[in-house]
Motif scaffolding. Structure first.
Motif, PDB file in Angstrom:
ATOM      1  N   VAL A  19       0.854  -1.177   0.000  1.00 44.59           N
ATOM      2  CA  VAL A  19       0.000   0.000   0.000  1.00 44.59           C
ATOM      3  C   VAL A  19       0.893   1.232   0.000  1.00 44.59           C
ATOM      4  O   VAL A  19       1.998   1.218   0.563  1.00 44.59           O
ATOM      5  CB  VAL A  19      -0.942   0.000   1.227  1.00 44.59           C
ATOM      6  N   LYS A  20       0.454   2.313  -0.643  1.00 48.66           N
ATOM      7  CA  LYS A  20       1.223   3.553  -0.646  1.00 48.66           C
ATOM      8  C   LYS A  20       1.046   4.265   0.692  1.00 48.66           C
ATOM      9  O   LYS A  20      -0.054   4.345   1.228  1.00 48.66           O
ATOM     10  CB  LYS A  20       0.775   4.459  -1.793  1.00 48.66           C
ATOM     11  N   TRP A  21       2.146   4.790   1.202  1.00 47.72           N
ATOM     12  CA  TRP A  21       2.129   5.466   2.499  1.00 47.72           C
ATOM     13  C   TRP A  21       2.961   6.738   2.413  1.00 47.72           C
ATOM     14  O   TRP A  21       4.135   6.692   2.052  1.00 47.72           O
ATOM     15  CB  TRP A  21       2.671   4.551   3.595  1.00 47.72           C
ATOM     16  N   LEU A  22       2.355   7.870   2.752  1.00 48.60           N
ATOM     17  CA  LEU A  22       3.051   9.154   2.764  1.00 48.60           C
ATOM     18  C   LEU A  22       3.721   9.338   4.117  1.00 48.60           C
ATOM     19  O   LEU A  22       3.057   9.463   5.148  1.00 48.60           O
ATOM     20  CB  LEU A  22       2.077  10.299   2.498  1.00 48.60           C
ATOM     21  N   ALA A  23       5.045   9.308   4.127  1.00 48.62           N
ATOM     22  CA  ALA A  23       5.791   9.462   5.378  1.00 48.62           C
ATOM     23  C   ALA A  23       5.591  10.848   5.963  1.00 48.62           C
ATOM     24  O   ALA A  23       5.414  11.831   5.244  1.00 48.62           O
ATOM     25  CB  ALA A  23       7.276   9.207   5.129  1.00 48.62           C
TER      26      ALA A  23
END
Length: 838
Positions: free
Chosen positions: A634-638
């Protein structure tokens, strides 16, 4: 009454360059697994000591095993030592997210798979008190292990080591002791593995020749299949230091001479006498500190820093009146006394000592010290001790030249024994944890997400309640000081391959407490936390964070159960890895987090007062048989927060850019694999005040991004010396964080103007004496890193600070401790401070 304590060399994990008596001795450390009779337990960037004791009666295993900037460490050490403590209670309860997570027995199919892939190895008829392990190469599955006996027993009864080799990540071992004969390998640096997959291994032993103790090396170029023996004309005083070319070796001996080999230890050449400390520099450069009259403690402050660029043929003095030096990243540091009786100052060079510039930091008196907490190619974190025996100081962060510094954090805890809790969270860019001493004397944890620009308390985990008498509480993390005090068995753990993941011991309250630390997990780099397990545990990351393994710290009772999680600590599965419990020494897994294997080390009693070492290796590869596919991630914005809108332009902006990662879904039970590479996308951000540190002479007001001028410097011209020229700083209070990549937006005025006058603050090595020495051998080198040893003078008495945890108080020493010269596992008081800059 004085007692004798055993010793091990140690490089305190976060201290790359230090100048203090409170830091204790520094020296070569190997990161290995060892278990031995008696002695104190400690950890280095490359060293793990877990202690157990079997002196007449069975005692408990207390594995001392941690990680701090050393996830690539190839060595572990375990010991047996006497201990009597209460056992921890089992945790088999289930709770909601935010409190203790679910703990459950494994399903039948999983149990069968794990049992098929659990491998027991008993080291029968081996009565060594310590066992040391080292991984040879990355991903090779090759491990070398050897046992040792206590030094007193070894010399008295001529006891020898046993050597073992594994080619399957520790599932089986073969006894290859015949290759070392009757040698007793040195416990603290008896094994030294070459860089990368060079297949080089050096074993070090001591032997007696004509009433002299000398060294003997066993060297292998094929990962330990064959060894060649070489007798030395000297006694090594530390671990041999490799160069990037593994044929080139450097070491100091017991009488402070510096020796060099160009052919992988077959021949050695003495290149200098009276060497206090050394380090490899770029190319074939070697730096070392020395004094013609010897490196005695009363000559601190009168040392010379020398450099050789031709492997010992000629030497250049590049600094004098020096206390100590260190080389890390691209920075060369020295701690100097310009005039006798004056405070010490720090000089910094970024051109290997051709030019030094004085760091714009407060000077240090005889009762203070400097410590480089971390340095890389872009900036330096420097701790400056406060005056008096405060056990705290101020963290400063540098510009990209290491010269101008800004105040980052006040009242940073740095105990007089050299322990502090500064931790680089390697799983997320820009994140650091540490502990600070509040005005009331209590210790509280703070975190920065922007490399020291701003520090804030940790949030309390959801569902974890504050004590009845506390209106406000936070999570506080136990670090190196707590481990030193045996409150926790491990340091906080993170790794770049497990993005955002942190595992640490902590407690919730108004401040840190010594009572009942639990295991907490963060999956977003420290913004939010989850209580994962109750009580202290040993833990390890496998498969790039896809698996977390934990074993409860049972201080006196044997263990047979491990816990593992495939969802970043939300739920834990119980697995009995043996039917016969063992006295636990520690967990061991291959360096990094790519492996699927973990080994539980310990021992068991096979007959009355007769114990056998045991290694039980669990392979999870069959359990995670499916390779992860694209839809498992899944894409995750740090660095995104709940307070920001998803469309906000600033959401996730740290140090001038955003990073969006592909992370494994928590409900995906699959294998990342050894070839897994973290995928990420980057995009730049507009500049704001948070992309700037407060400039020299300014500080950041609490709970604001504004930089305020230091009242003591108001209306004063800010001048500093750079490469022999006086320069004037014109600033509105802000300077860009080194490495920040923001564009446009906030752009404060700042300039450095060169003045016409020259200054004497900068030292230039070309003005110093050049000493030429003709060497019998021409050497050619090129590499990285040096190991150092600070000799210190200790005195009994004084006060020992049992730090200000909620439940602990300061007390007077009732006994004095006389330690071996290389021991750093006790609180000592010597007669001068030293800068911890190595």
């Amino acid at each position: 009454m004085c007692m004798r304590v055993s010793a091990t060399r140690d490089s305190a994990p976060p201290l790359l360059f230090t100048d203090t008596r409170r830091a204790g001795l520094k020296g070569a450390g190997l990161t290995s697994l060892c278990c031995g009779f008696g002695g104190s337990a400690k950890m280095t960037p490359r060293l793990l000591l877990a202690t157990l004791s079997v002196l007449g009666t069975l005692a408990a295993a207390d594995a001392i095993f941690g990680q701090r900037e050393a996830t690539d460490a190839r060595f572990r050490i375990f010991r047996r030592t006497r201990a009597k403590r209460e056992a921890s209670k089992d945790n088999n309860t289930t709770a909601a997210r935010g409190t203790s997570l679910c703990v459950r027995a494994v399903e039948a199919a999983v149990l069968e798979s794990l049992q098929r892939n659990t491998h027991l190895h008993e080291f029968t008829e081996d009565y060594g008190s310590s066992i040391i392990l080292s991984w040879v190469g990355d991903g090779t599955g090759i491990i070398l292990a050897f046992t040792t006996h206590s030094p007193s027993l070894s010399w008295l009864f001529s006891m020898s080591s046993k050597l073992y080799r594994s080619e399957d990540s520790g599932k089986t071992f073969k006894d290859i002791s015949d290759v070392i004969g009757n040698a007793n390998l040195e416990q603290n640096f008896g094994i030294n593995v070459g860089p990368g997959n060079s297949k080089r291994v050096i074993l070090t032993s001591f032997m007696q020749v004509d009433e002299r103790h000398v060294g003997k090396l066993f060297m292998s170029s094929d990962s330990g299949i064959h060894f060649d023996a070489v007798e030395l004309a000297f006694l090594p005083a530390q671990q041999i230091v490799y160069h990037s070319n593994p044929d080139y070796l450097l070491v100091t001996c017991s009488n402070d001479n510096l020796w060099l080999s160009l052919n992988f230890g077959k021949q050695w050449t003495k290149i200098h006498d009276n060497v206090q400390n050394f380090a490899w520099g770029p190319g074939i450069t070697i730096f070392f500190s020395t004094h013609p009259g010897g490196v005695k403690i009363d000559r601190k402050g009168a040392l010379f820093l020398k450099r050789t660029e031709d492997l010992g043929k000629t030497f250049t003095i590049i600094s004098n009146n020096m206390y100590s030096f260190g080389f890390t990243g691209r920075f060369l540091f020295t701690s100097n006394v310009e005039k006798l009786g004056e405070p010490r100052v720090i000089y910094v060079s970024s051109d290997q000592g051709d030019n030094f510039n004085q760091a714009q930091l407060p000077s240090a008196t005889d009762e203070q010290f400097y410590s480089v907490l971390q340095a890389d190619e872009e900036m330096i974190f420097m701790h400056v001790d406060d005056e008096g025996d405060s056990d705290f100081g101020t963290i400063y962060t540098s510009d990209d030249r290491g010269i101008l510094y800004s105040k980052s954090l006040e009242r940073h805890m740095f105990a007089r024994n050299g322990k502090n809790d500064f931790t680089n969270v390697t799983s997320l860019r820009g994140v650091y944890l540490t502990n600070a001493v509040a005005e009331d004397g209590n210790i509280k944890t703070v975190i920065t997400y922007d490399r020291g620009g701003e520090w804030s308390p940790l949030k309390k985990p959801v569902g974890v309640e504050c004590a009845a008498n506390e209106e406000k509480c936070n999570l506080h993390i136990h670090g190196e000081y707590s481990k030193y005090k045996n409150l926790v068995p491990m340091l906080p753990l993170s790794d770049p391959s497990a993005v955002g993941l942190i595992i640490a011991h902590g407690s919730v309250g108004a401040s840190i407490t010594s009572i009942g630390p639990d295991v907490y997990v963060s999956d977003d780099g420290g913004y939010t936390w989850l209580k994962a397990l109750e009580g202290p545990h040993h833990y390890a990351l496998l498969d790039s964070g896809g698996i977390i393994v934990a074993v409860e710290q049972r201080r006196e009772l044997p263990v047979k159960t491990m816990k593992f999680s495939t969802d970043e600590g939300q739920c834990w599965n119980l697995y009995n890895f043996t039917d016969e419990p063992i006295y636990f020494a520690g967990l061991a897994s291959e360096p990094g987090t790519k492996t699927m294997n973990v080994s539980i080390w310990g021992y068991r009693e096979v007959e009355y007062n007769n114990y056998v070492w045991v290694s039980i290796t669990v392979d999870f590869e069959e359990l995670l048989s499916r390779d992860c596919q694209e839809d498992d991630y899944v894409k995750w914005l740090a660095h995104s927060t709940d307070n920001d809108e998803e469309t906000s332009a600033e959401n996730g902006c740290i140090l001038g850019y955003k990073e969006t990662y592909q992370r494994l879904k928590k409900n995906s039970v699959c294998r990342n694999g050894r070839d897994y590479i973290v995928a990420k996308e980057q995009s730049s951000c507009q500049c704001t005040k948070f992309d700037y540190l407060c400039d020299y002479g300014y500080f950041r007001q609490e709970n604001t991004s504004d930089c305020i001028e230091d009242p003591s410097l108001k209306n004063k011209e800010l001048e500093f010396c750079f490469q022999g020229n006086e320069e004037q700083l014109k600033t509105s209070g802000y300077r860009r964080v080194p490495g920040d990549r923001c564009e446009g937006g906030f752009s404060p005025l700042r300039s450095e103007q060169k003045l016409s006058s020259k200054c004497e603050k900068a030292q230039k090595s070309k003005d110093m004496t050049v000493v030429t020495v003709v060497s019998a051998v021409i050497l050619v080198l090129a590499l990285v890193g040096g190991i150092t040893l600070i000799m210190k003078k200790y005195v009994c008495g004084g006060r020992s600070l049992i730090y200000r945890y909620s439940a602990l108080q300061q007390r007077d020493d009732e006994t004095c401790i006389i330690a071996d010269a290389n021991n750093t596992d006790r609180t000592f008081h010597d007669d001068s401070d030293e800068d911890l800059i190595e």
